[in-house]
Design a protein around this motif. Sequence first.
Motif, PDB file in Angstrom:
ATOM      1  N   MET A   1       0.836  -1.214   0.000  1.00 26.73           N
ATOM      2  CA  MET A   1       0.000   0.000   0.000  1.00 26.73           C
ATOM      3  C   MET A   1       0.866   1.258   0.000  1.00 26.73           C
ATOM      4  SD  MET A   1      -3.454   0.777   0.427  1.00 26.73           S
ATOM      5  CE  MET A   1      -3.698  -0.957   0.642  1.00 26.73           C
ATOM      6  N   GLU A   3       0.456   4.263   1.322  1.00 29.51           N
ATOM      7  CA  GLU A   3       0.671   4.991   2.578  1.00 29.51           C
ATOM      8  C   GLU A   3       1.722   4.321   3.469  1.00 29.51           C
ATOM      9  OE1 GLU A   3      -2.553   4.115   1.641  1.00 29.51           O
ATOM     10  OE2 GLU A   3      -2.940   6.055   0.725  1.00 29.51           O
ATOM     11  N   ILE A   4       1.763   2.986   3.415  1.00 31.37           N
ATOM     12  CA  ILE A   4       2.751   2.251   4.204  1.00 31.37           C
ATOM     13  C   ILE A   4       4.161   2.662   3.784  1.00 31.37           C
ATOM     14  CG2 ILE A   4       3.819  -0.029   4.471  1.00 31.37           C
ATOM     15  CD1 ILE A   4       1.634  -0.423   6.121  1.00 31.37           C
ATOM     16  N   PRO A  40      -5.023  12.203   6.934  1.00 28.83           N
ATOM     17  CA  PRO A  40      -4.306  11.772   8.137  1.00 28.83           C
ATOM     18  C   PRO A  40      -4.632  10.335   8.558  1.00 28.83           C
ATOM     19  CG  PRO A  40      -5.115  13.993   8.441  1.00 28.83           C
ATOM     20  CD  PRO A  40      -5.654  13.531   7.121  1.00 28.83           C
ATOM     21  N   ILE A  41      -5.878   9.925   8.407  1.00 28.21           N
ATOM     22  CA  ILE A  41      -6.271   8.574   8.825  1.00 28.21           C
ATOM     23  C   ILE A  41      -5.452   7.509   8.098  1.00 28.21           C
ATOM     24  CG2 ILE A  41      -8.190   8.385   7.147  1.00 28.21           C
ATOM     25  CD1 ILE A  41      -8.333   6.929  10.704  1.00 28.21           C
ATOM     26  N   LEU A  42      -5.096   7.776   6.834  1.00 29.60           N
ATOM     27  CA  LEU A  42      -4.354   6.776   6.059  1.00 29.60           C
ATOM     28  C   LEU A  42      -2.933   6.624   6.596  1.00 29.60           C
ATOM     29  CD1 LEU A  42      -5.625   7.646   2.469  1.00 29.60           C
ATOM     30  CD2 LEU A  42      -6.454   5.876   4.026  1.00 29.60           C
ATOM     31  N   GLN A  44      -2.133   7.389   9.715  1.00 30.03           N
ATOM     32  CA  GLN A  44      -2.324   6.824  11.045  1.00 30.03           C
ATOM     33  C   GLN A  44      -2.503   5.295  10.963  1.00 30.03           C
ATOM     34  OE1 GLN A  44      -3.105  10.159  13.310  1.00 30.03           O
ATOM     35  NE2 GLN A  44      -1.393   8.860  13.842  1.00 30.03           N
ATOM     36  N   ASN A  45      -3.358   4.835  10.049  1.00 32.64           N
ATOM     37  CA  ASN A  45      -3.584   3.398   9.883  1.00 32.64           C
ATOM     38  C   ASN A  45      -2.323   2.687   9.408  1.00 32.64           C
ATOM     39  OD1 ASN A  45      -6.234   3.562  10.673  1.00 32.64           O
ATOM     40  ND2 ASN A  45      -7.089   3.488   8.610  1.00 32.64           N
ATOM     41  N   ALA A  46      -1.603   3.338   8.506  1.00 32.56           N
ATOM     42  CA  ALA A  46      -0.370   2.732   7.987  1.00 32.56           C
ATOM     43  C   ALA A  46       0.650   2.580   9.104  1.00 32.56           C
ATOM     44  CB  ALA A  46       0.199   3.589   6.854  1.00 32.56           C
ATOM     45  N   GLU A  48      -0.059   2.225  12.327  1.00 30.51           N
ATOM     46  CA  GLU A  48      -0.517   1.135  13.201  1.00 30.51           C
ATOM     47  C   GLU A  48      -0.152  -0.226  12.592  1.00 30.51           C
ATOM     48  OE1 GLU A  48      -1.846   1.327  16.306  1.00 30.51           O
ATOM     49  OE2 GLU A  48      -1.698   3.501  16.272  1.00 30.51           O
ATOM     50  N   ALA A  49      -0.209  -0.323  11.253  1.00 35.89           N
ATOM     51  CA  ALA A  49       0.170  -1.577  10.587  1.00 35.89           C
ATOM     52  C   ALA A  49       1.680  -1.779  10.652  1.00 35.89           C
ATOM     53  CB  ALA A  49      -0.305  -1.546   9.132  1.00 35.89           C
ATOM     54  N   ILE A  51       3.784  -0.786  13.010  1.00 37.52           N
ATOM     55  CA  ILE A  51       4.302  -1.170  14.329  1.00 37.52           C
ATOM     56  C   ILE A  51       4.051  -2.648  14.647  1.00 37.52           C
ATOM     57  CG2 ILE A  51       4.349   1.140  15.348  1.00 37.52           C
ATOM     58  CD1 ILE A  51       1.761   0.572  16.786  1.00 37.52           C
ATOM     59  N   VAL A  52       3.138  -3.266  13.910  1.00 39.19           N
ATOM     60  CA  VAL A  52       2.948  -4.718  14.079  1.00 39.19           C
ATOM     61  C   VAL A  52       4.185  -5.433  13.532  1.00 39.19           C
ATOM     62  CG1 VAL A  52       1.547  -6.712  13.425  1.00 39.19           C
ATOM     63  CG2 VAL A  52       0.439  -4.530  13.935  1.00 39.19           C
ATOM     64  N   LEU A  62       3.009   8.937  16.626  1.00 37.72           N
ATOM     65  CA  LEU A  62       2.960   9.648  15.347  1.00 37.72           C
ATOM     66  C   LEU A  62       1.695  10.492  15.335  1.00 37.72           C
ATOM     67  CD1 LEU A  62       4.159  10.079  12.462  1.00 37.72           C
ATOM     68  CD2 LEU A  62       2.638   8.266  11.708  1.00 37.72           C
TER      69      LEU A  62
ATOM     70  N   TRP B  30     -10.968  12.900  14.871  1.00 40.15           N
ATOM     71  CA  TRP B  30     -11.643  11.637  14.531  1.00 40.15           C
ATOM     72  C   TRP B  30     -10.642  10.584  14.067  1.00 40.15           C
ATOM     73  CZ3 TRP B  30     -11.693   8.990   9.910  1.00 40.15           C
ATOM     74  CH2 TRP B  30     -11.147   9.665   8.807  1.00 40.15           C
ATOM     75  N   HIS B  31      -9.556  11.045  13.425  1.00 41.18           N
ATOM     76  CA  HIS B  31      -8.583  10.084  12.891  1.00 41.18           C
ATOM     77  C   HIS B  31      -7.594   9.618  13.952  1.00 41.18           C
ATOM     78  CE1 HIS B  31      -5.726  13.453  12.507  1.00 41.18           C
ATOM     79  NE2 HIS B  31      -6.729  14.129  11.999  1.00 41.18           N
ATOM     80  N   LYS B  35      -5.648   5.288  17.622  1.00 41.02           N
ATOM     81  CA  LYS B  35      -4.199   5.331  17.850  1.00 41.02           C
ATOM     82  C   LYS B  35      -3.840   4.511  19.080  1.00 41.02           C
ATOM     83  CE  LYS B  35      -1.780   9.104  17.587  1.00 41.02           C
ATOM     84  NZ  LYS B  35      -1.250  10.472  17.431  1.00 41.02           N
ATOM     85  N   SER B  36      -2.795   3.727  19.003  1.00 39.80           N
ATOM     86  CA  SER B  36      -2.437   2.939  20.182  1.00 39.80           C
ATOM     87  C   SER B  36      -1.589   3.746  21.161  1.00 39.80           C
ATOM     88  CB  SER B  36      -1.750   1.637  19.783  1.00 39.80           C
ATOM     89  OG  SER B  36      -0.785   1.851  18.803  1.00 39.80           O
ATOM     90  N   ARG B  55      -5.945  -2.688  19.818  1.00 41.96           N
ATOM     91  CA  ARG B  55      -6.291  -2.296  18.444  1.00 41.96           C
ATOM     92  C   ARG B  55      -7.731  -1.823  18.305  1.00 41.96           C
ATOM     93  NH1 ARG B  55      -2.913  -2.633  14.251  1.00 41.96           N
ATOM     94  NH2 ARG B  55      -1.107  -2.159  15.491  1.00 41.96           N
ATOM     95  N   PRO B 105     -11.972   6.011   5.053  1.00 41.50           N
ATOM     96  CA  PRO B 105     -13.145   5.445   5.727  1.00 41.50           C
ATOM     97  C   PRO B 105     -14.434   6.216   5.432  1.00 41.50           C
ATOM     98  CG  PRO B 105     -11.395   5.897   7.310  1.00 41.50           C
ATOM     99  CD  PRO B 105     -10.962   6.472   6.001  1.00 41.50           C
ATOM    100  N   MET B 152      -8.663  -0.246   6.227  1.00 42.51           N
ATOM    101  CA  MET B 152      -7.354  -0.345   6.865  1.00 42.51           C
ATOM    102  C   MET B 152      -6.274  -0.354   5.795  1.00 42.51           C
ATOM    103  SD  MET B 152      -8.004  -0.266   9.975  1.00 42.51           S
ATOM    104  CE  MET B 152      -6.507  -0.793  10.810  1.00 42.51           C
ATOM    105  N   ALA B 153      -5.228   0.404   6.057  1.00 40.89           N
ATOM    106  CA  ALA B 153      -4.133   0.454   5.077  1.00 40.89           C
ATOM    107  C   ALA B 153      -3.371  -0.870   5.111  1.00 40.89           C
ATOM    108  CB  ALA B 153      -3.195   1.589   5.421  1.00 40.89           C
TER     109      ALA B 153
END
Lengths: 114, 153
Positions: A1, A3-4, A40-42, A44-46, A48-49, A51-52, A62, B30-31, B35-36, B55, B105, B152-153
């Motif tokens: 992806m 954003e990653i 920003p959400i993209l 943020q989600n990237a 979170e992915a 850090i896994v 971040l 909202w975004h 966040k963890s 999560r 989203p 989800m990305a």
Amino acid sequence: MHEISIVRNVFDTLQETYPDKFERISKVQMEAGLLSNIQPILIQNAFEALIVEEPGLADIELEVVQLPIIAHCEACEKDFEVVRHKFVCTCGTPSRKIVQGEELQISKVEFIGN
Amino acid sequence: MLSEPIEVTHALGKDLDTGQRNVDVLEVEWHETAKSRMRRKTKGGQEVLINRTDRGSFQDGDILYLSDKRVIMLRIKSCDCIVLRPASLQEVGTICFEIGNKHVPIFMTEQEEVCVAYDGYLYQMLLSGGFAPAIEERVLHPFQMVKAYGNMA
Ligand SMILES: [Zn+2]
């Protein structure tokens, strides 16, 4: 992806910029303009992915801050904020001359212990 | 006032009886609800460290902390949103497909509106696509997020 790879790049850049202090990074702030085509959400989600895969980054916060769109009015030689997609200055002159809003950048880095 | 940050690993719940306690508010975008990790100050100046490993997402109104005297409640800030009012279920599908392609989203309200955070490109795209996007200030609630697309990305 897409954003990653952006987020990966951010941390690669930070590793290069701060080879001695990278381990002490506590927070990274990024700025994303409303015309950057990246919400920003993209990011943020990237993250979170990411850090896994790389738990070593999990202690870093971040934060993504959104930047408003600012355009320049040729008639009054002033910048104005584009609110709700209205690319029109308060004087009534339309302008698409963007001075802010297209950026996606690292704006601040904080470290533990300073 | 406590000087140490309060660590929050999960929400305590939404409709708790907070009695006579002082309610302090932690505002997030909202975004930021999923966040963890996040360090923020409440409106009352208390530093809070969000550190969650499950999560999950926080919802608007979640109680994060409860003591004898006070309560810290999470509030989601409103933002400019693109609001669409599709005329048919088929139109809902088309809109969700267009937006879903951008991995952003999508939120469905009780009034059957499709809401998505405003950004210049998305708005332009929907406008050129012949939809009638409005821009309105809204709170995007995680529980209204449509899960069917690649969020989800
Ligand atoms: Zn002007």
